[in-house]
Design a protein around this motif. Structure first.
Motif, short mmCIF file in Angstrom:
data_model
loop_
_atom_site.label_atom_id
_atom_site.label_comp_id
_atom_site.label_asym_id
_atom_site.label_seq_id
_atom_site.Cartn_x
_atom_site.Cartn_y
_atom_site.Cartn_z
N ASP A 101 0.81 -1.10 -0.11
CA ASP A 101 -0.01 -0.01 0.04
C ASP A 101 0.87 1.26 0.09
OD1 ASP A 101 -2.24 -1.53 -0.28
OD2 ASP A 101 -2.83 -1.30 2.11
N TYR A 102 2.03 1.14 0.75
CA TYR A 102 2.79 2.40 0.79
C TYR A 102 3.41 2.85 -0.53
CZ TYR A 102 7.12 -0.16 0.99
OH TYR A 102 8.34 -0.69 0.56
N HIS A 134 11.70 4.35 -1.59
CA HIS A 134 10.90 3.53 -0.83
C HIS A 134 11.16 1.94 -1.00
CE1 HIS A 134 8.37 6.70 0.38
NE2 HIS A 134 8.77 7.16 -0.51
N ASN A 168 13.23 -1.08 1.77
CA ASN A 168 12.34 -2.29 2.41
C ASN A 168 13.10 -3.63 2.14
OD1 ASN A 168 10.16 -1.36 4.29
ND2 ASN A 168 10.10 0.15 2.56
N ASP A 202 16.73 -1.36 10.06
CA ASP A 202 15.09 -1.19 10.22
C ASP A 202 15.03 -0.62 11.31
OD1 ASP A 202 12.78 -1.79 10.51
OD2 ASP A 202 12.86 -3.49 9.86
N PRO A 203 14.72 0.52 11.50
CA PRO A 203 14.23 1.20 12.96
C PRO A 203 13.21 0.64 13.36
CG PRO A 203 13.31 2.34 10.78
CD PRO A 203 13.98 1.46 10.59
N ARG A 204 12.43 -0.30 12.96
CA ARG A 204 11.36 -1.16 13.88
C ARG A 204 12.06 -1.86 14.66
NH1 ARG A 204 8.20 -3.07 8.63
NH2 ARG A 204 10.46 -3.18 8.08
N SER A 227 -0.92 0.72 6.61
CA SER A 227 0.05 0.59 5.17
C SER A 227 0.35 1.50 4.39
CB SER A 227 -0.29 -0.86 4.71
OG SER A 227 -1.57 -0.70 4.15
N LEU A 267 1.94 4.11 4.92
CA LEU A 267 3.03 4.81 5.16
C LEU A 267 4.34 3.88 5.14
CD1 LEU A 267 2.16 7.26 7.92
CD2 LEU A 267 2.72 7.83 5.61
N ASN A 268 5.34 4.18 4.55
CA ASN A 268 6.57 3.31 4.31
C ASN A 268 7.12 3.22 5.88
OD1 ASN A 268 8.94 2.27 3.95
ND2 ASN A 268 9.78 3.46 2.14
N PRO A 269 7.19 2.01 6.25
CA PRO A 269 7.34 1.63 7.63
C PRO A 269 8.88 1.96 8.07
CG PRO A 269 7.37 -0.40 6.50
CD PRO A 269 6.82 0.71 5.56
N ILE A 270 9.90 2.11 7.21
CA ILE A 270 11.06 2.42 7.76
C ILE A 270 11.60 3.83 7.20
CG2 ILE A 270 11.75 -0.14 7.85
CD1 ILE A 270 13.27 0.49 5.30
N LYS A 271 10.60 4.60 6.68
CA LYS A 271 11.26 6.02 6.55
C LYS A 271 10.33 6.94 7.47
CE LYS A 271 11.89 8.13 2.79
NZ LYS A 271 11.95 8.67 1.51
N TYR A 289 9.23 7.29 13.43
CA TYR A 289 8.77 6.52 12.34
C TYR A 289 7.49 5.95 12.45
CZ TYR A 289 13.50 5.84 11.29
OH TYR A 289 14.87 6.27 10.90
N PHE A 332 5.84 3.51 12.83
CA PHE A 332 5.43 2.42 14.08
C PHE A 332 5.15 3.03 15.44
CE2 PHE A 332 10.04 2.32 14.26
CZ PHE A 332 10.13 2.05 15.61
#
Lengths: 500, 356
Positions: free
Chosen positions: A389-390, A408, A412, A486-488, B105, B107-111, B155, B157
């Motif tokens: 989706d992003y 983007h 990822n 990965d910041p998560r 979803s 938004l780009n999860p890692i930007k 971010y 998350f």
């Protein structure tokens, strides 16, 4: 973060411990110990001399860590002062001292029997699995220090660490009283600064590379000796292949040693023409990994961008071919192409490691499947990401396809690939068996299979330990690398349980 | 509508898709005018073509779909003449922005949140990084992110679902688009957050004056937010008018059926109305009125000839033969007659759909 890494390290060490324990159990307890002599020619010659035959076999088993073995002399030496009357008497066959020793050791669980010919006593006791494990790990790491050498014949040995020069005149940290003469030294080999302070003892190889330390088998240079003109500290100038940095303490010097050395550090290794097994495998592997990532990722990206178009289809065909055809087949095929049409050597030793042409075909053979794998995964992750989706939203924001890809999707898609990078780099040390045997490269690849085939038990255990260590820690490094990208993912463990 | 400045005008748009070697006609000759500053809701069941139709405004059809016919006039240009992606990029985000249903979803999860806002500002307005950051933080403030400057480098998350949808709105509005297409913007959010987001869109619309197109299943949202409603069925708009027209005086049997099946107007204990049958297959050519096979009031002509639009009032049109003077008078079902009253109850203070 620190706590997590620490916990991970402890868990990693525990898993290594488990693997090595299982390997030890299998190798030492489940395989007939007489097999170790299958490849040994020397033992056959002794068949006619029962005492020597017995002594040889038990000595070998002792070296390999099966059991503790002592002759009557060994036991007497341990028990009595060498210069005493009891000692002389103890050596006699059937003496009361010997009989007493026999009783004493029997009580300790030893089997004590007279040898078939002379009737001298011999003592033996099998190590238990636990003892073997303890012996393996307790001897694993050696830290050199000025009190390491205990030589009764040399009570005046100086004990100090000092700065000096090596024979080539480069500065070095030297030691007297340590096992090694040079603790820290410099030379032209990567990583240029080397140390002998912490050394690893993984056991002794037998029957192949007989009585060499396992670590030496892997890391020492091979081939024929290379001579250089060297002026020794005694002033003697010689064409010699001695590697002064490897010199260790030698208890009894002969005349040749005394000519060259002013001290007892005369046990030196010789300089050889070819890289060590480890170094050949690492160099070859790293080149292949560099080509693999350097080509595989960009081509995979290209395929993802041109999904369904000609470039993608060609790439897929390549991937399918590399995956479906056995590696032996395509390596042979590329070897044929290289030798027939490009004049490249088909065997590594033809021109030796010094000639770049020797490396071309093995490196390409190693890189080709890696390229295919990386193409496949890069394409797959990028295609996965491009339907998310992003990406749809990024497109709705008005970003161009190339901006979407580079800003983007790429990052990822790279995350799962990055996790494997430390593994593929460190994994080079393990070598590559098919490529190495086809090109007759003397690398690490064949070491483990050959050791298993040749009942080289200590080598099997050592390699199991070493390879497990490498793979477990490359996984850890991979995970740490991912946290950087990965910041998560944060490796912090909170006390409440669960991740922050 | 007193002044009717048309921002976007779609005429006879036909969209087709290649699906497994067959051609599917998703949109069949749809025409629609969007007026400046209005809120249009497009309603209809799944597969009726709501999303596909609005995707043609920004050239975002899936790769197996194409616009077969028609024109979409926007700022004096036919958008469908845009052949290259580069032409579309000047429209997307800058002039016509779209927000999708799932903020989790989108938004780009890692930007970082900030970089995802600034990249669109930098792209369309040619601002420097510093200027874009200022705009982004201002935008974050406006969509109600507390401590926007501090949260700029966080971010996705680290944001809740509602916050993320606010950021999505901030991104969509960062370049002050003329039209905002909201493709089911609140479906994935829980009810309390839904109301907040709807209010936010309403407030921002008042402030910036953009036109909003709402694609939704939720007639509650429609009643609250929309000025006008278009009802789609089988790839066509079959009725359009103001909210009052549609809720108070629906004319098309499908609109009746759709409104009757609203769970919110069902009476407790009674079975909820559902439309019998299935939507028409878009692979085949549709003869007559697409709704005819499911229409209990269908007449012979409904199966033979496609009805034209009949005007009911200057704002209200419906595409059904029932409005033909020769047709028998058919009363809408009872639920529809009381619907307006119920909607008024529900959207006034204390009602389920109330939005300040």
């Amino acid at each position: 973060m620190k706590r997590y890494v620490l916990e991970r390290i402890i868990r990693s060490l525990f898993s290594i411990f488990c693997v090595v324990t299982i390997a030890m159990f299998l190798v030492y307890s489940q395989i007939d110990r007489n097999n170790v002599f299958k490849e040994d020619q020397a033992v056959l010659k002794l068949k006619g001399q029962p005492d020597a035959y017995l002594n040889y076999r038990y000595s070998v088993w002792e070296t390999l860590g099966y059991l503790d073995y002592m002759t009557q002399r060994d036991a007497c030496t341990l028990e009595y002062d060498v210069n005493s009357k009891e000692f002389t008497s103890c050596l006699e066959i059937g003496s009361p001292e010997a009989a007493a020793l026999g009783e004493q050791y029997k009580a300790k669980g030893y089997s004590v029997e007279p040898t078939p010919e002379s009737g001298a006593l011999w003592f033996t006791r099998d190590y238990t699995l636990v003892e073997r494990i303890v012996r393996f790990y307790s001897g694993l790491i050696n830290i050199d220090n000025p009190y390491a050498v205990q030589d009764a014949n040399n009570p005046d040995l100086e004990r100090k660490i000092y700065f000096g020069n090596d024979l080539a005149g480069k500065p070095a940290l030297k030691c007297s009283g340590c096992e090694h003469k040079y603790l820290i030294y410099f030379n032209s080999d990567f990583p240029f600064i080397h140390q002998n302070i912490v050394t690893f003892d993984l056991g002794t190889s037998y029957p192949a590379y007989k009585n060499q330390a396992v670590t030496d088998v892997m890391s020492l240079r091979q081939g024929s000796a290379v001579k250089e003109t060297v002026t020794f500290e005694t002033g003697l100038t010689l064409d010699t292949s001695i590697l002064d940095h490897t010199c260790t303490y030698k208890e009894v010097l002969d005349q040749l040693d005394s000519n060259k050395f002013v001290d007892n550090y005369a046990n030196c290794l010789t300089n050889m023409a070819e890289d060590s097994m480890m170094s050949v495998s690492i160099k070859m592997g790293l080149m292949a990994v560099a080509i693999g990532y350097g080509l595989g990722i960009p081509v995979g990206m290209l395929m993802a961008r041109r999904k369904g178009k000609l470039a993608d289809k060609l790439g897929q065909a390549y991937i399918v071919i590399m995956i479906s055809i056995p590696s032996l087949a395509y390596i042979s095929f590329f070897r044929y192409l290289g030798t027939q049409y490009m004049g490249l050597p088909g065997k590594y030793p033809e021109l030796g490691g010094a000639d770049w042409r020797s490396w071309v075909l093995p490196v390409i053979s190693l890189a080709l499947p890696q390229i295919a794998g990386l193409m496949m995964w890069t394409r797959r992750y990028m295609v996965d990401q491009s339907s998310s989706d992003y990406v749809k939203f990024a497109r709705a924001k008005g970003l161009s396809e190339s901006e979407i890809f580079s800003r983007h999707i790429l990052k990822n898609a790279i995350i799962p690939i990055a996790q494997g990078i430390p593994g593929s780099i460190i994994g080079c040390i393990n070598g590559a068996i098919i490529t190495e045997s086809l090109y007759a490269v003397s690398g690490m690849g064949k070491l483990l299979p050959n050791s298993i085939k040749g009942f080289n038990n200590s080598m099997v255990i050592a390699l199991t330990f070493f390879f497990t260590f490498l793979s477990v820690f490359s996984l850890l490094l991979g995970d740490l690398l991912v946290t950087v990208i990965d910041p998560r993912i944060s490796l912090a463990t909170s006390k409440k349980g669960g991740r922050k | 509508m007193e002044e009717k400045n048309i921002v976007l005008s779609a005429k006879d748009v036909v969209v087709k898709f290649h699906v497994r070697d067959r051609v599917l006609t998703a949109i069949r000759k749809v025409s629609l005018d969007l007026y400046d500053g209005e809120t249009l809701a497009i309603v209809g069941e799944s597969g009726s073509g709501k999303s596909v139709f609005t995707k043609t405004f920004t050239g975002m059809l899936e790769s197996n779909g194409w616009v077969d016919n028609g024109e979409i006039m926007f700022e004096g240009k036919n958008l469908l003449e845009n052949k290259k992606n580069r032409d579309w990029e000047k429209v997307r985000g800058a002039k016509i922005a779209t927000i999708f249903q799932d903020p989790m979803s989108s938004l780009n999860p890692i930007k970082t949140i900030g970089s995802q806002i600034t990249e669109v500002v930098m792209k369309h307005q040619g601002k420097t990084k510093a200027e874009a950051k200022e705009i982004a933080i201002d935008m974050m403030d406006r969509v109600g992110i507390p401590n926007a400057a501090d949260r700029f480098d966080e971010y996705p998350f680290q944001y809740s679902g509602g916050m993320r949808q606010r950021i999505v709105i901030a991104i969509a509005l960062a370049c002050r688009p003329k039209i905002l297409i909201c493709d089911e913007p609140t479906t994935a959010l829980d009810v309390t957050i839904q109301a907040q987001i709807l209010k936010l869109i309403k407030d921002l619309q008042k402030e910036y004056g953009f036109t909003t197109v709402f694609i939704t299943h939720d007639l509650g949202v429609v009643a609250n937010m929309a000025d006008r409603v278009a009802v789609m069925y089988g790839g066509q708009i079959i009725e359009y008018g103001t909210v009052e027209d549609i809720f108070y005086n629906p004319k098309h049997p499908y609109t009746w059926a759709l409104l009757s099946s609203l769970p919110q107007i069902g009476v407790k204990g009674e079975e909820l109305y559902s439309i019998a049958g299935t939507p028409p297959s878009l692979f085949n050519e549709i003869k007559g009125d697409a709704f005819a096979p499911r229409n209990p009031h269908a007449m012979k002509i409904d199966f033979e000839e496609e009805p034209p639009f009949f005007q009911i009032s200057p704002t209200h049109y419906a595409k059904t033969w029932l409005l033909d003077p020769r047709a028998p008078k058919i009363e809408p079902p009872h639920e529809i007659k009381v619907l307006h009253q119920r909607m008024v109850e529900m959207t006034s203070k204390g009602g389920a759909f109330y939005v300040e």
